[in-house]
Write a protein that holds these residues in place. Structure first.
Motif, mmCIF file in Angstrom:
data_model
loop_
_atom_site.group_PDB
_atom_site.id
_atom_site.type_symbol
_atom_site.label_atom_id
_atom_site.label_comp_id
_atom_site.label_asym_id
_atom_site.label_seq_id
_atom_site.Cartn_x
_atom_site.Cartn_y
_atom_site.Cartn_z
ATOM 1 N N UNK A 172 -3.387 15.172 18.113
ATOM 2 C CA UNK A 172 -2.063 14.617 17.820
ATOM 3 C C UNK A 172 -1.632 13.629 18.896
ATOM 4 N N UNK A 173 -1.876 13.937 20.153
ATOM 5 C CA UNK A 173 -1.495 13.029 21.246
ATOM 6 C C UNK A 173 -2.327 11.755 21.241
ATOM 7 N N UNK A 174 -3.532 11.803 20.743
ATOM 8 C CA UNK A 174 -4.399 10.634 20.681
ATOM 9 C C UNK A 174 -4.296 9.888 19.350
ATOM 10 N N UNK A 175 -3.338 10.298 18.507
ATOM 11 C CA UNK A 175 -3.102 9.662 17.204
ATOM 12 C C UNK A 175 -4.349 9.711 16.324
ATOM 13 N N UNK A 176 -5.111 10.805 16.420
ATOM 14 C CA UNK A 176 -6.318 10.992 15.613
ATOM 15 C C UNK A 176 -6.151 12.059 14.551
ATOM 16 N N UNK A 177 -4.969 12.648 14.476
ATOM 17 C CA UNK A 177 -4.726 13.684 13.493
ATOM 18 C C UNK A 177 -4.640 13.068 12.098
ATOM 19 N N UNK A 178 -5.214 13.751 11.117
ATOM 20 C CA UNK A 178 -5.228 13.291 9.720
ATOM 21 C C UNK A 178 -5.921 11.938 9.554
ATOM 22 N N UNK A 179 -6.984 11.735 10.315
ATOM 23 C CA UNK A 179 -7.797 10.524 10.177
ATOM 24 C C UNK A 179 -9.257 10.935 10.035
ATOM 25 N N UNK A 206 -11.910 9.139 11.086
ATOM 26 C CA UNK A 206 -12.671 8.894 12.315
ATOM 27 C C UNK A 206 -12.375 9.947 13.379
ATOM 28 N N UNK A 207 -11.168 10.509 13.378
ATOM 29 C CA UNK A 207 -10.892 11.610 14.292
ATOM 30 C C UNK A 207 -11.700 12.845 13.946
ATOM 31 N N UNK A 208 -11.849 13.094 12.651
ATOM 32 C CA UNK A 208 -12.666 14.215 12.223
ATOM 33 C C UNK A 208 -14.139 13.997 12.556
ATOM 34 N N UNK A 209 -14.594 12.748 12.525
ATOM 35 C CA UNK A 209 -15.971 12.426 12.907
ATOM 36 C C UNK A 209 -16.200 12.794 14.375
ATOM 37 N N UNK A 210 -15.261 12.424 15.246
ATOM 38 C CA UNK A 210 -15.402 12.734 16.674
ATOM 39 C C UNK A 210 -15.421 14.240 16.919
ATOM 40 N N UNK A 211 -14.597 14.976 16.194
ATOM 41 C CA UNK A 211 -14.576 16.430 16.360
ATOM 42 C C UNK A 211 -15.886 17.043 15.889
ATOM 43 N N UNK A 271 -7.131 20.087 11.048
ATOM 44 C CA UNK A 271 -6.956 18.738 11.588
ATOM 45 C C UNK A 271 -6.770 17.668 10.519
ATOM 46 N N UNK A 272 -6.926 18.008 9.263
ATOM 47 C CA UNK A 272 -6.884 16.995 8.215
ATOM 48 C C UNK A 272 -6.115 17.568 7.019
ATOM 49 N N UNK A 273 -4.818 17.350 6.994
ATOM 50 C CA UNK A 273 -3.961 17.984 5.985
ATOM 51 C C UNK A 273 -3.466 17.021 4.918
ATOM 52 N N UNK A 274 -3.705 15.730 5.059
ATOM 53 C CA UNK A 274 -3.255 14.789 4.041
ATOM 54 C C UNK A 274 -4.142 14.901 2.801
ATOM 55 N N UNK A 275 -3.538 14.964 1.608
ATOM 56 C CA UNK A 275 -4.337 15.201 0.381
ATOM 57 C C UNK A 275 -5.385 14.132 0.116
ATOM 58 N N UNK A 276 -5.057 12.858 0.375
ATOM 59 C CA UNK A 276 -6.005 11.798 0.044
ATOM 60 C C UNK A 276 -7.156 11.705 1.033
ATOM 61 N N UNK A 277 -7.112 12.463 2.134
ATOM 62 C CA UNK A 277 -8.177 12.410 3.130
ATOM 63 C C UNK A 277 -8.911 13.739 3.276
ATOM 64 N N UNK A 278 -8.744 14.610 2.310
ATOM 65 C CA UNK A 278 -9.421 15.900 2.375
ATOM 66 C C UNK A 278 -10.904 15.748 2.051
ATOM 67 N N UNK A 279 -11.700 16.671 2.599
ATOM 68 C CA UNK A 279 -13.135 16.657 2.361
ATOM 69 C C UNK A 279 -13.462 17.624 1.231
ATOM 70 N N UNK A 280 -14.746 17.753 0.929
ATOM 71 C CA UNK A 280 -15.176 18.465 -0.269
ATOM 72 C C UNK A 280 -14.846 19.957 -0.211
ATOM 73 N N UNK A 281 -15.027 20.585 0.925
ATOM 74 C CA UNK A 281 -14.713 22.011 1.034
ATOM 75 C C UNK A 281 -13.229 22.268 0.809
#
Length: 313
Positions: free
Chosen positions: A166-173, A175-180, A252-262
């Protein structure tokens, strides 16, 4: 008077033997294999084959049942769950792909897993090569830090990881999920590839240095192609883990349009309520399952080669 000492030879010569009286021919008497050991081996062979067949049935039958159920109607799923479908209802797949937004979830998963897989193999192989080939102060300490990362439960890091993202502005993105995902998969990748790079011959790298190649060129053009079996093996393991990952994207990814398959599969099951679109749910489940099965079937020889490399020199 001439006598023959049969006690010293233990075998009397037959009359007319070319060796003459009192002499024995050098013959080797082979003992027949024990019948008991042969019977035990056959019993063990039958038992092991029976266990393998039972294990194969336990693994394959649920997969085949899920594929078969994805082509049934909701009524047929409950009235005749074990029978073959009366016809192939491809509308279940189209409904799950469009109305349940499985296409969007599938694309997001491909982007996240593809990017994280490339990053994990790149950074993991570089770190493993340095730890395996170069001696420097702190080498073992860094290596054991990666080993310790394998035993650290990811659930303990969810709260601080959420605030860091959240502090790095990577939440709900994405590319942030890629880094994690890369950070999550690096410990096992470094552990696996470090042992693999140690089995590779050093003479090839030394020859490259003699020819004037730099460390970077030696790594990318000489050592990395030699480590292809290990890269494929650890890549398959990382692909399976990252494709089926649910806990990290849920937090880390709660936006509906950015959800993954699981997340999409869980969303599809929850959003049904009392309606119960079971045929669409099974179709979405098979969609999520097919890439994993295809990847393992295609690269199964490379996986076995990577796991057994270095066992025999």
């Amino acid at each position: 008077m001439k006598t023959t000492d049969t006690a010293s030879t233990g075998v009397e010569d037959a009359p007319g033997s070319p060796a003459g009286p009192g002499l024995t021919l050098g013959k080797t008497v082979e003992s027949a294999p024990a019948k008991g050991s042969r019977g035990e081996g056959a019993t063990l062979n039958v038992f092991s084959h029976g266990m393998l067949i039972l294990w194969a049935v336990m693994v394959v039958m649920p997969l085949l049942w899920a594929v078969m159920t994805s082509f049934k109607t909701d009524r047929a799923i409950f009235t005749s769950p074990w029978s073959l479908p009366d016809k192939l209802h491809f509308e279940n797949w189209s409904r799950a792909w469009t109305e349940a937004h499985m296409s969007d979830y599938f694309l997001n998963t491909l982007l996240v897993v593809g990017g994280s897989l490339v990053g994990t193999l790149l950074f993991g192989s570089m770190a493993a090569y340095v730890l395996a080939r170069f001696d420097f102060p702190g080498n073992r300490f860094i290596y054991f830090l990666f080993i310790g990362g394998m035993s650290f439960p990811i659930i303990l890091a969810l709260v601080p990881l959420f605030y860091v993202m959240q502090n790095m502005a990577l939440l709900n993105t994405l590319h942030g999920l890629v880094l994690v995902y890369i950070a999550y998969s690096l410990p096992f990748t470094v552990f696996f590839l470090t042992a693999f790079f140690r089995t590779l011959p050093t003479s090839v790298a030394e020859a490259a240095f003699v020819d004037g190649a730099s460390h970077t060129r030696t790594f990318f053009q000489v050592m990395l192609p030699m480590a292809k079996p290990g890269l494929i093996s650890v890549g398959i393991f990382n692909f399976l883990g990252q494709w089926n990952q649910y806990l990290l994207p849920t937090v880390l990814n709660t936006e509906p349009e950015k959800k993954v398959l699981s997340q999409g599969l869980v969303q599809l099951a929850v959003s049904q309520g009392y309606k119960g679109d079971w045929s669409g749910l099974f179709a979405g489940l098979v969609m999520a399952m097919l890439p994993v099965l295809a990847a393992y079937v295609i690269f199964q020889r490379q996986v076995v080669a990577g796991l057994t490399a270095g066992a025999v020199k």
